[in-house]
Design an enzyme around this catalytic site. Sequence first.
Site, mmCIF file in Angstrom:
data_model
loop_
_atom_site.group_PDB
_atom_site.id
_atom_site.type_symbol
_atom_site.label_atom_id
_atom_site.label_comp_id
_atom_site.label_asym_id
_atom_site.label_seq_id
_atom_site.Cartn_x
_atom_site.Cartn_y
_atom_site.Cartn_z
ATOM 1 N N ARG A 179 0.837 -1.208 0.000
ATOM 2 C CA ARG A 179 0.000 0.000 0.000
ATOM 3 C C ARG A 179 0.871 1.258 0.000
ATOM 4 O O ARG A 179 0.627 2.185 -0.766
ATOM 5 C CB ARG A 179 -0.935 -0.017 1.218
ATOM 6 C CG ARG A 179 -2.272 -0.677 0.978
ATOM 7 C CD ARG A 179 -2.177 -2.127 0.475
ATOM 8 N NE ARG A 179 -3.469 -2.783 0.377
ATOM 9 C CZ ARG A 179 -3.984 -3.561 1.326
ATOM 10 N NH1 ARG A 179 -3.302 -3.820 2.438
ATOM 11 N NH2 ARG A 179 -5.170 -4.110 1.151
ATOM 12 N N ASP A 208 -0.389 -6.595 -3.624
ATOM 13 C CA ASP A 208 -1.816 -6.366 -3.366
ATOM 14 C C ASP A 208 -2.432 -5.693 -4.584
ATOM 15 O O ASP A 208 -1.744 -5.448 -5.587
ATOM 16 C CB ASP A 208 -2.005 -5.523 -2.086
ATOM 17 C CG ASP A 208 -3.298 -5.901 -1.374
ATOM 18 O OD1 ASP A 208 -4.364 -5.802 -2.006
ATOM 19 O OD2 ASP A 208 -3.246 -6.308 -0.201
ATOM 20 N N HIS A 279 -6.782 -9.993 -3.953
ATOM 21 C CA HIS A 279 -5.794 -8.918 -3.759
ATOM 22 C C HIS A 279 -4.674 -9.056 -4.796
ATOM 23 O O HIS A 279 -3.494 -8.903 -4.483
ATOM 24 C CB HIS A 279 -5.211 -8.972 -2.330
ATOM 25 C CG HIS A 279 -6.169 -8.506 -1.274
ATOM 26 N ND1 HIS A 279 -6.463 -7.181 -1.067
ATOM 27 C CD2 HIS A 279 -6.911 -9.192 -0.369
ATOM 28 C CE1 HIS A 279 -7.326 -7.060 -0.073
ATOM 29 N NE2 HIS A 279 -7.625 -8.273 0.368
ATOM 30 N N GLU A 343 -10.064 -12.408 1.709
ATOM 31 C CA GLU A 343 -10.867 -11.419 0.974
ATOM 32 C C GLU A 343 -10.798 -11.635 -0.539
ATOM 33 O O GLU A 343 -10.495 -10.711 -1.293
ATOM 34 C CB GLU A 343 -10.399 -10.005 1.339
ATOM 35 C CG GLU A 343 -10.600 -9.710 2.814
ATOM 36 C CD GLU A 343 -10.132 -8.327 3.237
ATOM 37 O OE1 GLU A 343 -10.812 -7.718 4.066
ATOM 38 O OE2 GLU A 343 -9.088 -7.852 2.731
ATOM 39 N N TRP A 409 -7.189 -14.072 11.671
ATOM 40 C CA TRP A 409 -7.322 -12.614 11.788
ATOM 41 C C TRP A 409 -8.740 -12.169 12.093
ATOM 42 O O TRP A 409 -8.960 -11.165 12.738
ATOM 43 C CB TRP A 409 -6.783 -11.914 10.541
ATOM 44 C CG TRP A 409 -7.608 -12.038 9.291
ATOM 45 C CD1 TRP A 409 -7.665 -13.104 8.446
ATOM 46 C CD2 TRP A 409 -8.473 -11.040 8.734
ATOM 47 N NE1 TRP A 409 -8.504 -12.842 7.399
ATOM 48 C CE2 TRP A 409 -9.025 -11.579 7.535
ATOM 49 C CE3 TRP A 409 -8.839 -9.741 9.102
ATOM 50 C CZ2 TRP A 409 -9.924 -10.872 6.730
ATOM 51 C CZ3 TRP A 409 -9.722 -9.027 8.292
ATOM 52 C CH2 TRP A 409 -10.256 -9.594 7.134
ATOM 53 N N TYR A 434 -4.376 -5.791 15.533
ATOM 54 C CA TYR A 434 -4.309 -4.944 14.345
ATOM 55 C C TYR A 434 -3.745 -3.583 14.736
ATOM 56 O O TYR A 434 -4.429 -2.726 15.274
ATOM 57 C CB TYR A 434 -5.677 -4.874 13.647
ATOM 58 C CG TYR A 434 -5.746 -5.940 12.547
ATOM 59 C CD1 TYR A 434 -5.281 -7.224 12.804
ATOM 60 C CD2 TYR A 434 -6.212 -5.659 11.270
ATOM 61 C CE1 TYR A 434 -5.291 -8.199 11.816
ATOM 62 C CE2 TYR A 434 -6.232 -6.632 10.266
ATOM 63 C CZ TYR A 434 -5.757 -7.898 10.561
ATOM 64 O OH TYR A 434 -5.750 -8.864 9.584
ATOM 65 N N PHE A 435 -2.467 -3.440 14.436
ATOM 66 C CA PHE A 435 -1.759 -2.236 14.876
ATOM 67 C C PHE A 435 -1.927 -1.083 13.878
ATOM 68 O O PHE A 435 -1.306 -0.039 14.032
ATOM 69 C CB PHE A 435 -0.280 -2.540 15.104
ATOM 70 C CG PHE A 435 -0.012 -3.488 16.251
ATOM 71 C CD1 PHE A 435 -1.035 -3.911 17.099
ATOM 72 C CD2 PHE A 435 1.273 -3.945 16.506
ATOM 73 C CE1 PHE A 435 -0.789 -4.779 18.158
ATOM 74 C CE2 PHE A 435 1.539 -4.805 17.568
ATOM 75 C CZ PHE A 435 0.510 -5.234 18.384
ATOM 76 N N ASP A 436 -2.777 -1.288 12.850
ATOM 77 C CA ASP A 436 -3.147 -0.138 12.013
ATOM 78 C C ASP A 436 -4.423 0.503 12.548
ATOM 79 O O ASP A 436 -4.824 1.558 12.075
ATOM 80 C CB ASP A 436 -3.318 -0.538 10.545
ATOM 81 C CG ASP A 436 -4.373 -1.609 10.331
ATOM 82 O OD1 ASP A 436 -4.619 -2.424 11.252
ATOM 83 O OD2 ASP A 436 -4.971 -1.640 9.233
ATOM 84 N N TRP A 484 -0.832 -2.807 8.895
ATOM 85 C CA TRP A 484 -1.244 -2.612 7.496
ATOM 86 C C TRP A 484 -0.955 -1.183 7.063
ATOM 87 O O TRP A 484 -0.972 -0.256 7.877
ATOM 88 C CB TRP A 484 -2.731 -2.940 7.340
ATOM 89 C CG TRP A 484 -3.022 -4.398 7.581
ATOM 90 C CD1 TRP A 484 -3.590 -4.948 8.695
ATOM 91 C CD2 TRP A 484 -2.731 -5.490 6.696
ATOM 92 N NE1 TRP A 484 -3.669 -6.319 8.561
ATOM 93 C CE2 TRP A 484 -3.149 -6.677 7.353
ATOM 94 C CE3 TRP A 484 -2.146 -5.588 5.435
ATOM 95 C CZ2 TRP A 484 -3.011 -7.940 6.771
ATOM 96 C CZ3 TRP A 484 -2.009 -6.842 4.860
ATOM 97 C CH2 TRP A 484 -2.436 -7.996 5.518
ATOM 98 N N GLU A 486 -2.351 1.073 4.649
ATOM 99 C CA GLU A 486 -3.181 2.060 3.934
ATOM 100 C C GLU A 486 -2.948 3.481 4.448
ATOM 101 O O GLU A 486 -2.900 4.440 3.671
ATOM 102 C CB GLU A 486 -4.673 1.723 4.084
ATOM 103 C CG GLU A 486 -5.152 0.549 3.248
ATOM 104 C CD GLU A 486 -5.130 -0.768 4.001
ATOM 105 O OE1 GLU A 486 -4.296 -0.923 4.930
ATOM 106 O OE2 GLU A 486 -5.943 -1.658 3.669
HETATM 107 C C1 ACM Z 1 -6.638 -9.093 6.373
HETATM 108 O O1 ACM Z 1 -6.585 -8.186 7.230
HETATM 109 N N1 ACM Z 1 -7.378 -8.964 5.297
HETATM 110 C C2 ACM Z 1 -5.865 -10.314 6.535
#
Ligand code: ACM
Length: 544
Positions: A179, A208, A279, A343, A409, A434-436, A484, A486
């Site tokens: 990203r 991705d 992705h 996803e 996850w 989830y550290f984002d 993540w 983004e």
């Molecule tokens: C994920 O957060 N889609 C693995």
Amino acid sequence: MADSLLVAMCGSFGLAAPGTESGPEPSLLPRPVALERRAGVFQLEARCILQAGPGAEAEARKLAAAMSKRLGVVLPVQAGDPAGAAIRLRLEKSLETRLGAEGYQLAVRPGEIRISAAGEAGLFYGGVTLWQLLPNPSGPPSGPPGAEPGTRQSLAIPCVEIEDYPRFPWRGLLLDPARHFLPVDGLKRFVNLMALHKLNTLQLHLTDDQGWRLEIPKHPRLTEIGSVRQESPMRGNRDRGDGTVYGPFFYRAAEIRDLVAYARDRHVTILPEIEMPGHFLAALTAYPHLSCRGGPFAVRTRWGVEPDILCPGNEESFALVEDVLAGVMELFPSRFIHIGGDEAPRDRWKACPKCQARMKEQGLKSEAELQTWFNRRVEAFLTRHGRRLVGWDEILEGGLTPGAAVMSWRGTSGGLAAAQAGHEVVMSPTTHCYFDYAQGKGPGEPESIGGFVPLRKVFEFEPVPPGLPEPQRKFILGLQGNVWGEYIHSEREAEYFAYPRAAALAEIGWSPAPREDFTLFNKRLFEHLKRLKVLGVNYRPLDQ
Ligand code: ACM
Ligand code: ZN
């Protein structure tokens, strides 16, 4: 003569008399399995000798380099027994049953420091603990000209006896250069910081919908086309584009080799992730005929889940996947290869004659089973090359392939089901790992994807689900925090999102259960953050 006198001064005998108050417990993080504070100190001075037993030379040199940042000089490493006091590193195979591959014993006594372990990783972690025992630098340097700020020619290390080993073998973080690209220098800094927390796995999300970031020499189009997007979501308004071309950004093979070697020196495994079949839009932009509908496509310019994914009805899809994975295995020696798997909307497969023909030919009853069939072929390829497959918990939906490990996850239930079925699991639930997600609610917090995972929430995570029977607990390999990308544009921003939450994750992954009280952890963390400050880490300050 003068030299041996100086050597003898190094490690001069303890200042505190036996039986006197032995001082505060050192703020080690993660908390070791067993620690006894003893009276006195070891006085570390520039003339100290590092004595490396057979096979311990490389670790001794790393420790000398780490110490030099505080001492202002690099301590000499030698094999023979020095006359005076010294820091001794010893490999002792017999410790393996007691301490495992990563455990160590560390004894700091007035005349000697001794680190013993069954393997190099243990010696390294003993060195990290020793580094944490050094007094925090303050004030101007007293070292030679050019020394870093805060260096001292004499450092008092408190006497301790420590025995230590990790609770879990997998203590990971994820970064997402797909990203927002993160240059190798930033990744190295991140790896180094992980090692100082005894974290040992860095997953790189290399591909991705928004970018393909790994050079695959056999398929240059992947990076020529796939590493550039026409624009990105605007900062502060994710629904609008910023009008700025992003890329080309990708890692060359030589850079990856350099990074992998750097990480291996710090006992960190770089785990490559190549997303498939979802992705995958950056690759489909280069090779649109491998989609169900044929394209044309453009590398995605918004976040979110892309409906166009790889077509498993097309044999050519497997040729590309195998070429890519062969290139990946050439660069990354990790036992596991992460194939994503999350996803992947299966709507295109429903409407695709090739996918439907494949399902009929293979007797598959659902598109979820088609994804499992796809995974089975990929797994067979990896197995032939001596590697293991790991994927996000969606790979459970059509049935797990025989040797797959699962990264859970969407909560922990996928991980629980996989472990019950005898598959290895890494826990990484959005709720705690989830550290984002935002770590605070104040106005000063940076833009984030949403959610709320404050430090305390991370600290309270227990990777072994309560419903898992004892015989299957061994399948829980550990846990991972996902940073993540983004809303994370740089390595500095990644540090802010990762720390101090990664310190809490390190504590869970390493320290024995039951966990310490959060207030006590916070006190230790407060001291530990002073170390990170010296290193210039952009951590989020603790809430007052
Ligand atoms: C994920 O957060 N889609 C693995
Ligand atoms: Zn198809």
